[in-house]
Structures are given as structure tokens and as C-alpha cells.
Design a protein around this motif. Structure first.
Motif, PDB file in Angstrom:
ATOM      1  N   CYS A  27      17.611 -45.356  35.942  1.00  0.00           N
ATOM      2  CA  CYS A  27      18.125 -46.033  34.749  1.00  0.00           C
ATOM      3  C   CYS A  27      16.974 -46.826  34.152  1.00  0.00           C
ATOM      4  CB  CYS A  27      19.351 -46.894  35.054  1.00  0.00           C
ATOM      5  SG  CYS A  27      19.032 -48.397  36.001  1.00  0.00           S
ATOM      6  N   THR A  28      17.232 -47.930  33.483  1.00  0.00           N
ATOM      7  CA  THR A  28      16.162 -48.681  32.831  1.00  0.00           C
ATOM      8  C   THR A  28      15.538 -49.703  33.774  1.00  0.00           C
ATOM      9  OG1 THR A  28      17.263 -48.399  30.684  1.00  0.00           O
ATOM     10  CG2 THR A  28      15.549 -50.077  30.825  1.00  0.00           C
ATOM     11  N   GLY A  29      16.282 -50.763  34.105  1.00  0.00           N
ATOM     12  CA  GLY A  29      15.718 -51.847  34.909  1.00  0.00           C
ATOM     13  C   GLY A  29      15.795 -51.639  36.401  1.00  0.00           C
ATOM     14  N   ASN A  30      16.568 -50.630  36.844  1.00  0.00           N
ATOM     15  CA  ASN A  30      16.793 -50.364  38.262  1.00  0.00           C
ATOM     16  C   ASN A  30      17.423 -51.560  38.976  1.00  0.00           C
ATOM     17  OD1 ASN A  30      14.825 -49.557  41.228  1.00  0.00           O
ATOM     18  ND2 ASN A  30      16.768 -48.695  40.587  1.00  0.00           N
ATOM     19  N   VAL A  31      18.348 -52.241  38.261  1.00  0.00           N
ATOM     20  CA  VAL A  31      19.051 -53.355  38.886  1.00  0.00           C
ATOM     21  C   VAL A  31      20.566 -53.276  38.687  1.00  0.00           C
ATOM     22  CG1 VAL A  31      17.127 -55.004  38.857  1.00  0.00           C
ATOM     23  CG2 VAL A  31      18.622 -54.808  36.853  1.00  0.00           C
ATOM     24  N   CYS A  32      21.047 -52.383  37.827  1.00  0.00           N
ATOM     25  CA  CYS A  32      22.485 -52.297  37.556  1.00  0.00           C
ATOM     26  C   CYS A  32      23.038 -50.903  37.841  1.00  0.00           C
ATOM     27  CB  CYS A  32      22.794 -52.668  36.098  1.00  0.00           C
ATOM     28  SG  CYS A  32      22.306 -54.327  35.599  1.00  0.00           S
ATOM     29  N   ARG A  33      22.745 -49.972  36.951  1.00  0.00           N
ATOM     30  CA  ARG A  33      23.359 -48.647  37.028  1.00  0.00           C
ATOM     31  C   ARG A  33      22.798 -47.776  38.148  1.00  0.00           C
ATOM     32  NH1 ARG A  33      22.450 -47.363  30.747  1.00  0.00           N
ATOM     33  NH2 ARG A  33      20.619 -48.634  31.248  1.00  0.00           N
ATOM     34  N   LEU A  98      16.264 -33.455  43.193  1.00  0.00           N
ATOM     35  CA  LEU A  98      17.227 -33.602  42.102  1.00  0.00           C
ATOM     36  C   LEU A  98      17.082 -35.006  41.536  1.00  0.00           C
ATOM     37  CD1 LEU A  98      19.788 -32.732  40.473  1.00  0.00           C
ATOM     38  CD2 LEU A  98      21.150 -33.608  42.396  1.00  0.00           C
ATOM     39  N   VAL A  99      16.984 -35.105  40.210  1.00  0.00           N
ATOM     40  CA  VAL A  99      16.898 -36.402  39.543  1.00  0.00           C
ATOM     41  C   VAL A  99      18.151 -36.587  38.705  1.00  0.00           C
ATOM     42  CG1 VAL A  99      15.550 -37.887  38.016  1.00  0.00           C
ATOM     43  CG2 VAL A  99      14.383 -36.198  39.458  1.00  0.00           C
ATOM     44  N   VAL A 100      18.848 -37.694  38.922  1.00  0.00           N
ATOM     45  CA  VAL A 100      20.087 -37.998  38.212  1.00  0.00           C
ATOM     46  C   VAL A 100      19.860 -39.264  37.399  1.00  0.00           C
ATOM     47  CG1 VAL A 100      22.540 -38.528  38.427  1.00  0.00           C
ATOM     48  CG2 VAL A 100      21.458 -36.966  40.060  1.00  0.00           C
ATOM     49  N   THR A 101      20.078 -39.190  36.097  1.00  0.00           N
ATOM     50  CA  THR A 101      19.827 -40.339  35.228  1.00  0.00           C
ATOM     51  C   THR A 101      21.137 -40.925  34.699  1.00  0.00           C
ATOM     52  OG1 THR A 101      19.628 -39.036  33.191  1.00  0.00           O
ATOM     53  CG2 THR A 101      17.640 -39.291  34.532  1.00  0.00           C
ATOM     54  N   HIS A 106      17.410 -41.492  29.314  1.00  0.00           N
ATOM     55  CA  HIS A 106      16.620 -41.605  30.539  1.00  0.00           C
ATOM     56  C   HIS A 106      16.117 -40.227  30.982  1.00  0.00           C
ATOM     57  CE1 HIS A 106      19.127 -45.394  31.143  1.00  0.00           C
ATOM     58  NE2 HIS A 106      17.888 -45.824  31.052  1.00  0.00           N
ATOM     59  N   ARG A 107      16.948 -39.223  30.808  1.00  0.00           N
ATOM     60  CA  ARG A 107      16.515 -37.863  31.159  1.00  0.00           C
ATOM     61  C   ARG A 107      15.286 -37.473  30.352  1.00  0.00           C
ATOM     62  NH1 ARG A 107      17.185 -32.554  29.383  1.00  0.00           N
ATOM     63  NH2 ARG A 107      17.076 -31.041  31.102  1.00  0.00           N
ATOM     64  N   GLY A 125      26.535 -37.575  33.731  1.00  0.00           N
ATOM     65  CA  GLY A 125      27.619 -36.903  33.017  1.00  0.00           C
ATOM     66  C   GLY A 125      27.361 -35.431  32.825  1.00  0.00           C
ATOM     67  N   GLU A 126      26.137 -35.074  32.470  1.00  0.00           N
ATOM     68  CA  GLU A 126      25.777 -33.672  32.285  1.00  0.00           C
ATOM     69  C   GLU A 126      25.939 -32.909  33.588  1.00  0.00           C
ATOM     70  OE1 GLU A 126      21.895 -31.125  30.724  1.00  0.00           O
ATOM     71  OE2 GLU A 126      21.604 -33.075  31.719  1.00  0.00           O
ATOM     72  N   LEU A 127      25.455 -33.481  34.695  1.00  0.00           N
ATOM     73  CA  LEU A 127      25.541 -32.807  35.991  1.00  0.00           C
ATOM     74  C   LEU A 127      26.996 -32.612  36.405  1.00  0.00           C
ATOM     75  CD1 LEU A 127      23.889 -31.633  38.295  1.00  0.00           C
ATOM     76  CD2 LEU A 127      23.859 -33.910  39.352  1.00  0.00           C
TER      77      LEU A 127
END
Length: 217
Positions: A27-33, A98-101, A106-107, A125-127
Motif C-alpha cells: 500500500c502507501t505508508g505500510n501502516v494501515c492497509r 505474488l504481489v497483492v496491492t 499501487h499496482r 480486488g482484481e485478484l
């Protein structure tokens, strides 16, 4: 057991065969999502051998998980301890099967950083959309026949094979628009935003987690 690396074509995953696979969540900050998704996948995939970690495109390096995400994880009895945010790097992407965003944006950022990761990088969501109606057994067997080497091969990690399968289903599956499937950013927005984030993730995560369980487990 020594780590075995299988390197195929320029767009193939950096695959590992000593584990069921390595998943990187972004994600962005790597502290929430992304830490929320990471810790939930760790919980849901316990005992499978699949390794899950996370990073941020603009990480708050060294920071713990935000309290709102900690609370949401706690409600599901998922462990939030011992976490420190980190910045995404090409090396981390190369090491992931596998990378999940969290979002499609982010992808795009991941692929811009390492174009070779294109075929193994998906938003959550795409995955979920790509895998929701997949017949994993039959389609994985067909993929192995079509691609005896590379990420879809039988000796690749399960996560690498799943990424190859998901990519092969593009054009055959209905993919929602980003505004329908992206995970909203709750950072700095109060408790209700974290409740929404958790709901958006949980509504899609089970499909992905079930698919990530290696068929032999």
C-alpha cells in the motif's frame, strides 16, 4: 533445505520452491492497509508454508501498525505485534512470487518500479475477481500442460503458479472498476474509516486466501 531459484523468461517470477510461495502486500505508508492484509493472510494461511510480508510505496519506515488497523485486527484475533513499516524495493519485488496491492494505483507503481513483476502483480480486488469462479484444480492442470517451465510449471511455488493462473484468466473474467474494488485509505481519518477498510478487505480476502492454500495442504 537450500533455496532453489528458477529463472525463466524476462517477465517470469523470481520463483522459490523451498516454500509454498512468498506473497508481498503493498500500500502507501505500510501502516494501515497492507499490514492488515499481511497479518490476516498470515492468520488464514497458517500451516500452509506460504510466507506473507508487506511494504509501502512511500512507507513510514520503522513505524508500527496504526492503532485503527491494530484494533480491527484484534477484533478478528489476528496478531499485530512486532511490525515495522518498510519501503518497497526492486529486491523485495524480485523475491515475491505474488504481489497483492491495495489499489490499482499501487499496482501501477509496483510495475513501474520493476516491470518484470507485471504478470504477478494484482490489486486485491482484481485478484479476487480473477479467482472467484476459477476451477483451480482443472485450470492449474491445464496451465501446467501449456507452460512446462516458468511460473506456471509444476515445480514452481504454489503462489507463483496461482499468479500465472490469475494472469491467464484476464480477458475471461469480469474485473470491477477500481472505484468498486480498491481499498480506501483510512490514514488520519478516524475509526469509521478503519471499519470501512476492514469491510472492504474482508469482502475480498477470503477468495484470495482460499486460493492461496496449496492443493497438497
Amino acid at each position: 533445505m537450500p533455496r532453489v531459484l528458477l529463472l525463466a523468461g524476462p517477465s517470469d517470477a523470481h520463483m522459490t520452491t523451498d516454500v509454498a510461495g512468498r506473497v508481498l502486500v503493498v500500500c502507501t505508508g505500510n501502516v494501515c492497509r497492507s499490514p492488515y492484509i499481511e497479518r490476516r493472510l498470515v492468520q488464514l494461511l497458517a500451516g500452509t508454508g506460504v510466507e506473507v510480508s508487506s511494504a509501502g510505496t512511500r512507507a513510514l519506515v520503522g513505524a508500527p501498525i496504526e492503532p485503527g488497523s491494530v484494533e480491527a485486527l484484534g477484533e478478528l484475533e489476528a496478531d499485530a505485534a512486532g511490525f515495522a513499516a518498510r519501503q518497497i524495493t526492486p529486491a523485495l519485488l524480485r523475491d515475491a512470487d505474488l504481489v497483492v496491492t491495495a489499489t490499482q494505483r499501487h499496482r501501477h507503481e509496483v510495475v513501474a518500479l520493476l516491470p518484470r513483476a507485471l504478470r504477478r502483480t494484482f490489486s486485491l480486488g482484481e485478484l479476487a475477481d480473477l479467482l472467484r469462479d476459477a476451477d483451480l484444480g482443472a485450470e492449474m492442470a491445464a496451465l501446467e500442460t501449456q507452460t512446462p517451465t516458468g511460473p506456471g510449471a509444476p515445480d514452481a511455488s504454489w503462489a507463483a503458479r496461482l499468479a500465472a493462473l490469475a494472469w491467464s484468466r484476464r480477458g475471461r473474467s469480469t474485473i470491477r472498476q477500481p472505484e468498486e474494488s480498491d481499498i480506501s485509505d483510512p490514514y488520519g481519518r478516524g475509526s469509521a474509516a478503519y471499519v470501512l477498510m476492514s469491510h472492504e478487505i474482508e469482502s475480498q480476502l477470503r477468495v484470495v486466501a482460499e486460493a492461496l492454500r496449496p492443493s497438497s495442504t
